[in-house]
Design a protein around this motif. Structure first.
Motif, PDB file in Angstrom:
ATOM      1  N   UNK A 283      22.440  45.141  56.735  1.00 49.27           N
ATOM      2  CA  UNK A 283      21.726  43.883  55.509  1.00 49.27           C
ATOM      3  C   UNK A 283      21.019  44.843  54.245  1.00 49.27           C
ATOM      4  N   UNK A 284      20.761  45.882  54.150  1.00 50.49           N
ATOM      5  CA  UNK A 284      19.291  46.777  53.686  1.00 50.49           C
ATOM      6  C   UNK A 284      21.144  47.041  52.745  1.00 50.49           C
ATOM      7  N   UNK A 285      21.947  47.305  52.966  1.00 45.88           N
ATOM      8  CA  UNK A 285      23.128  48.003  51.993  1.00 45.88           C
ATOM      9  C   UNK A 285      24.028  47.322  51.703  1.00 45.88           C
ATOM     10  N   UNK A 286      23.545  46.440  52.378  1.00 47.73           N
ATOM     11  CA  UNK A 286      24.837  44.651  51.727  1.00 47.73           C
ATOM     12  C   UNK A 286      24.118  44.622  50.444  1.00 47.73           C
ATOM     13  N   UNK A 287      22.801  43.943  50.517  1.00 51.20           N
ATOM     14  CA  UNK A 287      21.990  43.879  49.239  1.00 51.20           C
ATOM     15  C   UNK A 287      21.580  44.617  48.634  1.00 51.20           C
ATOM     16  N   UNK A 288      21.325  46.322  48.796  1.00 48.55           N
ATOM     17  CA  UNK A 288      21.348  47.257  47.213  1.00 48.55           C
ATOM     18  C   UNK A 288      22.974  47.033  46.922  1.00 48.55           C
ATOM     19  N   UNK A 289      24.122  46.574  47.192  1.00 48.43           N
ATOM     20  CA  UNK A 289      25.340  46.451  46.754  1.00 48.43           C
ATOM     21  C   UNK A 289      25.387  44.801  45.697  1.00 48.43           C
ATOM     22  N   UNK A 290      25.333  44.157  46.316  1.00 50.63           N
ATOM     23  CA  UNK A 290      25.041  42.821  45.625  1.00 50.63           C
ATOM     24  C   UNK A 290      24.311  43.204  44.615  1.00 50.63           C
ATOM     25  N   UNK A 291      23.191  43.851  44.687  1.00 47.74           N
ATOM     26  CA  UNK A 291      22.177  44.260  43.501  1.00 47.74           C
ATOM     27  C   UNK A 291      22.414  44.739  42.317  1.00 47.74           C
ATOM     28  N   UNK A 292      23.469  46.359  42.373  1.00 47.63           N
ATOM     29  CA  UNK A 292      23.959  46.685  41.349  1.00 47.63           C
ATOM     30  C   UNK A 292      25.129  45.349  40.418  1.00 47.63           C
ATOM     31  N   UNK A 293      25.170  44.792  41.246  1.00 48.46           N
ATOM     32  CA  UNK A 293      26.312  43.708  40.347  1.00 48.46           C
ATOM     33  C   UNK A 293      25.930  42.468  39.531  1.00 48.46           C
ATOM     34  N   UNK A 294      24.305  42.765  39.788  1.00 46.94           N
ATOM     35  CA  UNK A 294      23.863  41.542  39.269  1.00 46.94           C
ATOM     36  C   UNK A 294      22.899  42.337  38.046  1.00 46.94           C
TER      37      UNK A 294
ATOM     38  N   UNK B  65      20.006  45.479  38.298  1.00 39.51           N
ATOM     39  CA  UNK B  65      20.726  46.593  39.412  1.00 39.51           C
ATOM     40  C   UNK B  65      19.608  47.765  40.257  1.00 39.51           C
ATOM     41  N   UNK B  66      17.978  47.761  39.449  1.00 36.03           N
ATOM     42  CA  UNK B  66      17.420  49.338  39.464  1.00 36.03           C
ATOM     43  C   UNK B  66      16.721  48.948  40.698  1.00 36.03           C
ATOM     44  N   UNK B  67      17.014  47.805  41.559  1.00 35.74           N
ATOM     45  CA  UNK B  67      16.846  47.144  42.765  1.00 35.74           C
ATOM     46  C   UNK B  67      17.259  47.568  43.890  1.00 35.74           C
ATOM     47  N   UNK B  68      18.455  47.962  42.975  1.00 35.11           N
ATOM     48  CA  UNK B  68      19.375  48.886  44.614  1.00 35.11           C
ATOM     49  C   UNK B  68      18.988  49.701  45.232  1.00 35.11           C
ATOM     50  N   UNK B  69      18.610  50.936  44.667  1.00 33.26           N
ATOM     51  CA  UNK B  69      18.508  51.697  45.167  1.00 33.26           C
ATOM     52  C   UNK B  69      16.964  51.506  46.272  1.00 33.26           C
ATOM     53  N   UNK B  70      16.418  51.230  45.732  1.00 30.83           N
ATOM     54  CA  UNK B  70      15.099  50.628  46.736  1.00 30.83           C
ATOM     55  C   UNK B  70      16.057  50.284  47.952  1.00 30.83           C
ATOM     56  N   UNK B  71      16.749  48.990  48.071  1.00 30.67           N
ATOM     57  CA  UNK B  71      17.644  48.641  49.413  1.00 30.67           C
ATOM     58  C   UNK B  71      18.131  49.646  49.974  1.00 30.67           C
ATOM     59  N   UNK B  72      18.957  50.650  49.416  1.00 33.82           N
ATOM     60  CA  UNK B  72      19.167  51.865  50.074  1.00 33.82           C
ATOM     61  C   UNK B  72      19.142  52.672  50.411  1.00 33.82           C
ATOM     62  N   UNK B  73      17.228  52.652  50.087  1.00 31.37           N
ATOM     63  CA  UNK B  73      16.718  53.992  51.352  1.00 31.37           C
ATOM     64  C   UNK B  73      15.593  53.114  52.495  1.00 31.37           C
ATOM     65  N   UNK B  74      15.961  51.673  51.818  1.00 34.51           N
ATOM     66  CA  UNK B  74      15.365  50.913  53.713  1.00 34.51           C
ATOM     67  C   UNK B  74      16.833  50.586  54.255  1.00 34.51           C
ATOM     68  N   UNK B  75      17.927  51.236  53.080  1.00 33.89           N
ATOM     69  CA  UNK B  75      19.421  50.748  54.437  1.00 33.89           C
ATOM     70  C   UNK B  75      19.240  53.050  55.322  1.00 33.89           C
ATOM     71  N   UNK B  76      18.663  53.459  54.182  1.00 31.84           N
ATOM     72  CA  UNK B  76      18.766  55.542  54.710  1.00 31.84           C
ATOM     73  C   UNK B  76      17.677  55.259  56.504  1.00 31.84           C
ATOM     74  N   UNK B  77      15.982  54.314  55.928  1.00 34.52           N
ATOM     75  CA  UNK B  77      15.254  54.528  56.728  1.00 34.52           C
ATOM     76  C   UNK B  77      15.622  53.166  58.020  1.00 34.52           C
ATOM     77  N   UNK B  78      16.594  52.761  57.877  1.00 35.43           N
ATOM     78  CA  UNK B  78      16.376  51.833  59.273  1.00 35.43           C
ATOM     79  C   UNK B  78      18.067  52.831  59.825  1.00 35.43           C
TER      80      UNK B  78
END
Length: 237
Positions: free
Chosen positions: A80-91, A94-107
């Motif tokens: 879910x976090x990775x998908x959200x990061x991909x969604x934010x990069x196209x919005x 985009x600066x929030x995408x890395x934050x969700x990718x980091x959350x995905x890594x933690x998960x």
């Protein structure tokens, strides 16, 4: 109680040689009663040990399920976090995408940790499952031994009572042989016969005396007749 001590105790009790114990007993019935009580107590202790081992196994299995469930949930959160990061990069943000990718890594890290814990528990679960199986088999053998012991006790008690009753009967028969009432009757019968013979002797004696008196009477009559006839002859001359 450790695994080895539990297994050792159940194994010793399950393989106890009941027949050897009975052969060595001075009073088999009392020995059997005590064995039944002791064995039943030991089975109670073994049941508690087996229950504890089963409880430990169930806790391990529950922890394993929780680890697997946690790994699944962390995987979903990572996706879910990775998908959200991909969604934010196209919005527009985009600066929030890395934050969700980091959350995905933690998960994903949490997922990996849960998977490792689940994998580490699997050998323990397998070992504990084997222990529980051995303990249950030993407990079943103990219960069979107890049933055998109770059956032997009941058989022995019945045989002992039968033997005791038979011995009492034989003792009574021996006492009858020693003090045979028939022999007393025989002696009394002999006494009666002797008395009867004595009475018969007296009777015969009395009869012979009476016959002698009659013979004497007859002899006296003959003498009187002779004297009378002699007097008649003289008077005729």
């Amino acid at each position: 109680m450790t695994k080895h001590s539990i297994l050792g105790r159940v194994a010793r009790l399950a393989t106890a040689n009941v027949n050897a114990l009975l052969d060595q007993a001075e009073d088999p019935q009392l020995m059997l009663d005590q064995l039944v009580r002791d064995y039943a107590d030991n089975i109670g202790e073994a049941e508690e040990a087996v229950a504890a081992a089963i409880g430990s196994l169930r806790l391990l299995e529950e922890d394993h399920r929780e680890d697997l469930e946690a790994a699944r949930e962390w995987g979903e959160k990572a996706r879910a976090a990775s998908a959200k990061a991909d969604e934010l990069r196209g919005s527009e943000r985009p600066e929030l995408a890395d934050r969700f990718d980091n959350l995905a890594k933690v998960a994903l890290g949490r997922q990996l940790q849960s998977e490792k814990e689940a994998q580490a528990a699997e050998p323990m679960i397998a070992s504990q499952t084997e222990v529980v199986g051995q303990l249950r088999a030993g407990l079943d053998r103990m219960r069979e031994k107890l049933a055998e012991l109770r059956a032997r006790r009941d058989e022995l008690v019945a045989r002992a009572r039968t033997a005791e009753a038979r011995n009492r009967m034989l003792d009574a028969l021996r006492s009858v042989d020693i003090l045979d009432p028939a022999s007393e009757i025989s002696r009394f019968e002999d006494k009666v016969r002797r008395e009867e013979a004595k009475a018969l002797g007296k009777q015969e004696l009395a009869a012979s005396s009476l016959d002698a008196q009659f013979e004497q009477l007859d002899a006296a009559g003959d003498t009187a007749e002779i004297e009378a006839r002699l007097a008649a002859l003289k008077s005729a001359a």
